[in-house]
Motif scaffolding. Sequence first.
Motif, PDB file in Angstrom:
ATOM      1  N   HIS A 167       0.836  -1.204   0.000  1.00 38.24           N
ATOM      2  CA  HIS A 167       0.000   0.000   0.000  1.00 38.24           C
ATOM      3  C   HIS A 167       0.876   1.261   0.000  1.00 38.24           C
ATOM      4  O   HIS A 167       0.617   2.203  -0.754  1.00 38.24           O
ATOM      5  CB  HIS A 167      -0.927  -0.002   1.218  1.00 38.24           C
ATOM      6  CG  HIS A 167      -1.691   1.265   1.379  1.00 38.24           C
ATOM      7  ND1 HIS A 167      -2.749   1.605   0.560  1.00 38.24           N
ATOM      8  CD2 HIS A 167      -1.540   2.300   2.250  1.00 38.24           C
ATOM      9  CE1 HIS A 167      -3.215   2.792   0.927  1.00 38.24           C
ATOM     10  NE2 HIS A 167      -2.503   3.226   1.944  1.00 38.24           N
ATOM     11  N   LYS A 215       2.330   1.823  -3.461  1.00 36.52           N
ATOM     12  CA  LYS A 215       1.349   2.397  -4.392  1.00 36.52           C
ATOM     13  C   LYS A 215       1.142   3.882  -4.106  1.00 36.52           C
ATOM     14  O   LYS A 215       1.055   4.695  -5.025  1.00 36.52           O
ATOM     15  CB  LYS A 215       0.025   1.651  -4.295  1.00 36.52           C
ATOM     16  CG  LYS A 215       0.058   0.262  -4.869  1.00 36.52           C
ATOM     17  CD  LYS A 215      -1.267  -0.451  -4.654  1.00 36.52           C
ATOM     18  CE  LYS A 215      -1.189  -1.893  -5.089  1.00 36.52           C
ATOM     19  NZ  LYS A 215      -2.437  -2.611  -4.782  1.00 36.52           N
ATOM     20  N   LYS A 216       1.050   4.239  -2.836  1.00 35.62           N
ATOM     21  CA  LYS A 216       0.848   5.631  -2.452  1.00 35.62           C
ATOM     22  C   LYS A 216       2.041   6.483  -2.895  1.00 35.62           C
ATOM     23  O   LYS A 216       1.866   7.567  -3.452  1.00 35.62           O
ATOM     24  CB  LYS A 216       0.661   5.733  -0.935  1.00 35.62           C
ATOM     25  CG  LYS A 216       0.422   7.136  -0.453  1.00 35.62           C
ATOM     26  CD  LYS A 216       0.212   7.175   1.045  1.00 35.62           C
ATOM     27  CE  LYS A 216       0.068   8.606   1.514  1.00 35.62           C
ATOM     28  NZ  LYS A 216      -0.095   8.686   2.969  1.00 35.62           N
ATOM     29  N   LEU A 235      -9.130  11.028  -4.002  1.00 37.82           N
ATOM     30  CA  LEU A 235      -9.377   9.601  -4.237  1.00 37.82           C
ATOM     31  C   LEU A 235      -8.446   8.739  -3.380  1.00 37.82           C
ATOM     32  O   LEU A 235      -8.870   7.732  -2.802  1.00 37.82           O
ATOM     33  CB  LEU A 235      -9.197   9.256  -5.717  1.00 37.82           C
ATOM     34  CG  LEU A 235     -10.299   9.741  -6.651  1.00 37.82           C
ATOM     35  CD1 LEU A 235      -9.900   9.521  -8.109  1.00 37.82           C
ATOM     36  CD2 LEU A 235     -11.603   9.029  -6.342  1.00 37.82           C
ATOM     37  N   GLN A 236      -7.179   9.164  -3.281  1.00 35.05           N
ATOM     38  CA  GLN A 236      -6.224   8.433  -2.461  1.00 35.05           C
ATOM     39  C   GLN A 236      -6.630   8.481  -0.990  1.00 35.05           C
ATOM     40  O   GLN A 236      -6.554   7.477  -0.282  1.00 35.05           O
ATOM     41  CB  GLN A 236      -4.810   8.995  -2.636  1.00 35.05           C
ATOM     42  CG  GLN A 236      -3.761   8.303  -1.794  1.00 35.05           C
ATOM     43  CD  GLN A 236      -3.605   6.836  -2.116  1.00 35.05           C
ATOM     44  OE1 GLN A 236      -3.886   6.385  -3.216  1.00 35.05           O
ATOM     45  NE2 GLN A 236      -3.151   6.073  -1.145  1.00 35.05           N
ATOM     46  N   ARG A 240      -9.374   5.980  -0.435  1.00 35.21           N
ATOM     47  CA  ARG A 240      -8.843   4.616  -0.389  1.00 35.21           C
ATOM     48  C   ARG A 240      -8.216   4.330   0.978  1.00 35.21           C
ATOM     49  O   ARG A 240      -8.414   3.260   1.549  1.00 35.21           O
ATOM     50  CB  ARG A 240      -7.792   4.406  -1.480  1.00 35.21           C
ATOM     51  CG  ARG A 240      -8.370   4.205  -2.846  1.00 35.21           C
ATOM     52  CD  ARG A 240      -7.273   3.796  -3.838  1.00 35.21           C
ATOM     53  NE  ARG A 240      -7.649   4.236  -5.148  1.00 35.21           N
ATOM     54  CZ  ARG A 240      -7.086   5.229  -5.826  1.00 35.21           C
ATOM     55  NH1 ARG A 240      -6.068   5.889  -5.327  1.00 35.21           N
ATOM     56  NH2 ARG A 240      -7.516   5.578  -7.014  1.00 35.21           N
ATOM     57  N   GLU A 241      -7.458   5.290   1.493  1.00 34.84           N
ATOM     58  CA  GLU A 241      -6.833   5.115   2.797  1.00 34.84           C
ATOM     59  C   GLU A 241      -7.879   5.037   3.901  1.00 34.84           C
ATOM     60  O   GLU A 241      -7.738   4.257   4.845  1.00 34.84           O
ATOM     61  CB  GLU A 241      -5.843   6.243   3.070  1.00 34.84           C
ATOM     62  CG  GLU A 241      -4.603   6.119   2.221  1.00 34.84           C
ATOM     63  CD  GLU A 241      -3.587   7.213   2.499  1.00 34.84           C
ATOM     64  OE1 GLU A 241      -3.682   7.880   3.548  1.00 34.84           O
ATOM     65  OE2 GLU A 241      -2.685   7.375   1.668  1.00 34.84           O
ATOM     66  N   ASP A 283     -10.913   3.856   3.555  1.00 32.15           N
ATOM     67  CA  ASP A 283     -11.489   2.511   3.424  1.00 32.15           C
ATOM     68  C   ASP A 283     -10.566   1.467   4.053  1.00 32.15           C
ATOM     69  O   ASP A 283     -11.021   0.568   4.761  1.00 32.15           O
ATOM     70  CB  ASP A 283     -11.738   2.151   1.960  1.00 32.15           C
ATOM     71  CG  ASP A 283     -12.960   2.830   1.384  1.00 32.15           C
ATOM     72  OD1 ASP A 283     -13.851   3.228   2.157  1.00 32.15           O
ATOM     73  OD2 ASP A 283     -13.028   2.956   0.137  1.00 32.15           O
ATOM     74  N   LEU A 284      -9.265   1.592   3.792  1.00 34.35           N
ATOM     75  CA  LEU A 284      -8.296   0.649   4.339  1.00 34.35           C
ATOM     76  C   LEU A 284      -8.295   0.703   5.864  1.00 34.35           C
ATOM     77  O   LEU A 284      -8.341  -0.336   6.530  1.00 34.35           O
ATOM     78  CB  LEU A 284      -6.900   0.952   3.789  1.00 34.35           C
ATOM     79  CG  LEU A 284      -5.781   0.031   4.241  1.00 34.35           C
ATOM     80  CD1 LEU A 284      -6.030  -1.385   3.731  1.00 34.35           C
ATOM     81  CD2 LEU A 284      -4.448   0.542   3.755  1.00 34.35           C
ATOM     82  N   THR A 288     -18.714   1.510   1.257  1.00 33.98           N
ATOM     83  CA  THR A 288     -17.624   2.334   0.767  1.00 33.98           C
ATOM     84  C   THR A 288     -17.536   3.577   1.619  1.00 33.98           C
ATOM     85  O   THR A 288     -18.436   3.880   2.399  1.00 33.98           O
ATOM     86  CB  THR A 288     -17.849   2.744  -0.708  1.00 33.98           C
ATOM     87  OG1 THR A 288     -19.001   3.593  -0.752  1.00 33.98           O
ATOM     88  CG2 THR A 288     -18.050   1.528  -1.590  1.00 33.98           C
ATOM     89  N   SER A 289     -16.456   4.324   1.478  1.00 31.63           N
ATOM     90  CA  SER A 289     -16.314   5.542   2.264  1.00 31.63           C
ATOM     91  C   SER A 289     -17.402   6.544   1.907  1.00 31.63           C
ATOM     92  O   SER A 289     -17.884   7.275   2.766  1.00 31.63           O
ATOM     93  CB  SER A 289     -14.928   6.149   2.084  1.00 31.63           C
ATOM     94  OG  SER A 289     -14.523   6.094   0.758  1.00 31.63           O
TER      95      SER A 289
END
Length: 141
Positions: free
Chosen positions: A69, A72-73, A98-99, A102-103, A105-106, A124-125
């Motif tokens: 992760h 990718k970041k 968007l990033q 995703r974070e 959500d993680l 989803t967030s």
Amino acid sequence: GGGDDDAGRAAVKDAAAQTVYRESEAQTDPYAPGYVVPEGTEPEVLMLTGLTHGAGLPAGAHEVAMIEHRRKKHKLEMSLPPATDEASLMLRRKLLELQEMREFDLRQKEVDGRAGTPRSGPATSLDRLRGTSCGDAAATS
């Protein structure tokens, strides 16, 4: 003379027991030498500085996923357009948002996994921000 032999054996036994105790109690973290990072470089291994022996090392499946992760970041951050004009700034802002989602959500998955809370369906967030999820929709039907 028989009493002297018993005293000698007891001393040896105590020393052996004490040695075992010392060895088990004297374990320390592995040696980690200092380092110098040449100016203008950013070695990937520095992403691992938060992992220590017993707290992330040796790395398991969760730590490997976190490392991937981070890779990718970092790749996304390096590919962002410079904020030189309005269009680039807007694109950069959108990609960063968007990033962040995703974070979020993680992190939410990590919290849910630790708490062991079962879900009826994935959320989803954006669902969480709206206050609904697939599980809520199933529960109200």
